[in-house]
Design a protein around this motif. Sequence first.
Motif, short mmCIF file in Angstrom:
data_model
loop_
_atom_site.label_atom_id
_atom_site.label_comp_id
_atom_site.label_asym_id
_atom_site.label_seq_id
_atom_site.Cartn_x
_atom_site.Cartn_y
_atom_site.Cartn_z
N GLU A 6 7.28 13.67 7.00
CA GLU A 6 7.01 12.19 7.87
C GLU A 6 7.24 11.13 7.19
OE1 GLU A 6 3.36 12.90 9.93
OE2 GLU A 6 4.17 14.56 11.12
N ILE A 7 6.68 11.04 5.90
CA ILE A 7 6.40 9.92 5.16
C ILE A 7 7.93 9.87 4.36
CG2 ILE A 7 5.83 9.26 2.63
CD1 ILE A 7 2.92 10.67 3.30
N PRO A 61 8.09 18.17 -3.49
CA PRO A 61 8.21 19.80 -2.93
C PRO A 61 7.32 20.52 -3.00
CG PRO A 61 10.34 19.13 -4.23
CD PRO A 61 9.14 18.04 -4.64
N ASP A 62 6.07 20.24 -3.96
CA ASP A 62 5.02 20.97 -4.10
C ASP A 62 3.84 20.45 -3.17
OD1 ASP A 62 6.13 23.02 -5.70
OD2 ASP A 62 6.01 21.59 -7.46
N GLY A 63 4.11 18.96 -2.54
CA GLY A 63 3.04 18.50 -2.01
C GLY A 63 2.57 17.43 -2.57
N HIS A 64 2.46 16.30 -2.05
CA HIS A 64 1.99 14.94 -2.99
C HIS A 64 0.52 15.27 -3.18
CE1 HIS A 64 0.36 10.85 -3.55
NE2 HIS A 64 1.68 10.57 -3.73
N PRO A 65 -0.16 14.94 -4.08
CA PRO A 65 -1.46 15.01 -4.40
C PRO A 65 -2.62 14.65 -3.39
CG PRO A 65 -0.39 14.39 -6.38
CD PRO A 65 0.39 14.12 -5.39
N GLU A 66 -1.99 13.69 -2.50
CA GLU A 66 -3.04 13.05 -1.42
C GLU A 66 -2.64 13.81 -0.06
OE1 GLU A 66 -3.35 9.02 -1.56
OE2 GLU A 66 -3.33 9.01 -3.99
N SER A 67 -1.51 14.66 -0.05
CA SER A 67 -0.76 14.83 1.29
C SER A 67 -1.71 16.23 1.86
CB SER A 67 0.54 15.18 1.08
OG SER A 67 1.17 15.83 2.34
N ARG A 68 -1.79 16.29 3.21
CA ARG A 68 -2.51 17.24 3.75
C ARG A 68 -1.41 18.50 3.86
NH1 ARG A 68 -3.88 12.86 6.96
NH2 ARG A 68 -2.22 13.68 8.41
N SER A 69 0.01 18.31 4.21
CA SER A 69 0.84 19.29 4.36
C SER A 69 2.18 18.91 3.95
CB SER A 69 0.50 19.57 5.98
OG SER A 69 1.14 18.57 6.40
N VAL A 98 13.80 6.89 -3.43
CA VAL A 98 12.52 7.08 -3.42
C VAL A 98 12.14 8.57 -4.11
CG1 VAL A 98 12.07 5.85 -1.34
CG2 VAL A 98 12.75 7.94 -1.03
N ALA A 99 10.79 8.77 -4.09
CA ALA A 99 10.27 9.99 -4.60
C ALA A 99 10.08 10.88 -3.60
CB ALA A 99 9.03 9.78 -5.35
N ALA A 100 10.29 12.30 -3.75
CA ALA A 100 9.93 13.53 -2.78
C ALA A 100 8.92 14.39 -3.78
CB ALA A 100 11.16 14.03 -2.17
N ASP A 154 0.91 -1.32 -0.14
CA ASP A 154 0.10 -0.09 0.09
C ASP A 154 0.89 1.18 0.24
OD1 ASP A 154 -2.55 1.06 -0.09
OD2 ASP A 154 -2.92 1.35 2.11
N HIS A 155 2.17 1.23 0.38
CA HIS A 155 3.03 2.35 0.53
C HIS A 155 4.47 2.18 0.13
CE1 HIS A 155 0.02 4.56 2.68
NE2 HIS A 155 -0.37 3.38 3.47
#
Length: 302
Positions: free
Chosen positions: A179-180, A165-173, A161-163, A142-143
């Motif tokens: 944290e991920i 900077p503009d925020g993951h589309p499913e991320s809150r902040s 891994v991927a990072a 799942d992750h």
Amino acid sequence: MAHGTASSMTRAERFTRSLVAMVTGEMPTFSFEFFPPKDDAAVEQLWEAIRRLEKVSPSFVSITYGAGGTTRDRTIRLTERVLQETSLTPMAHLTCVGHSVTELRRVVGNYAAAGVRNILALRGDPQGGLGQPWVAHPQGLDHADALVHLIKDLGDFTVGVAAFPDGHPESRSTLQDVEILIRKEQRGAEFAITQMVFDVDNYLRLRDELARRGSRLPVIPAIMPITNARQVIRMAELAGQPMPVAVTDRLARHGGDPEGVRQEGLAIATESARRLLDEGAPGIHFITMNRSSATLEVFGNL
């Protein structure tokens, strides 16, 4: 790292040195990203780009993996061919999408058998596209952090891994993205590569927050030289990261002048890459779109 022939050992050692340089900030790395070609004409274009880019001795090259594993076999074949027929160090992408754990183990085994020991571990986009709910394979993962752990458990692999900077589309902040990333690092990730960077300040915020939290994960920013504004704007939208107005305004000044757009796009890429390096980024990862000219021009500017 890699085992086997002397040439693969040399490339493994080169990649190890690059990894050390990323962690210590000793020197920036330069790397290029390709995707598996769809037809014979695309194969010819790709290999022309590979041969031209090979001459500048990048730290590594990465080979993408289609949504839902659609290019899995071509990705494996291309990665193996790069290893066998060039002096380049290939890094293969791998996603969780549409794969059971058994299938993921098999793909990793195929990479290992081909002599590939560097893998970029990604969860991948939802099979229905961005905006659709993520659904894991019933016997899958799942992750991305779980995929990192799986790969590291299977052998001596260097895992990136991927990072976002503009925020993951499913991320809150940004804090959640940090944290991920830290969770991926704790599971064995040794570096990260970002999505396309158009806003350098966002990259710096992500990097600095990681450092504040005690992370030592090198985060390599990805730069895509813009030669076709409409294409890149569409790609950015599909990735869930619309381009900044400051960038689109600069491109819009050239209207329907393709050469003007191209030159402005190269200037934007050069300026961003220079600032990133000046700010201490561990390297630059160029998204080439399987072409060499624009990437080589920006690389030459640096």
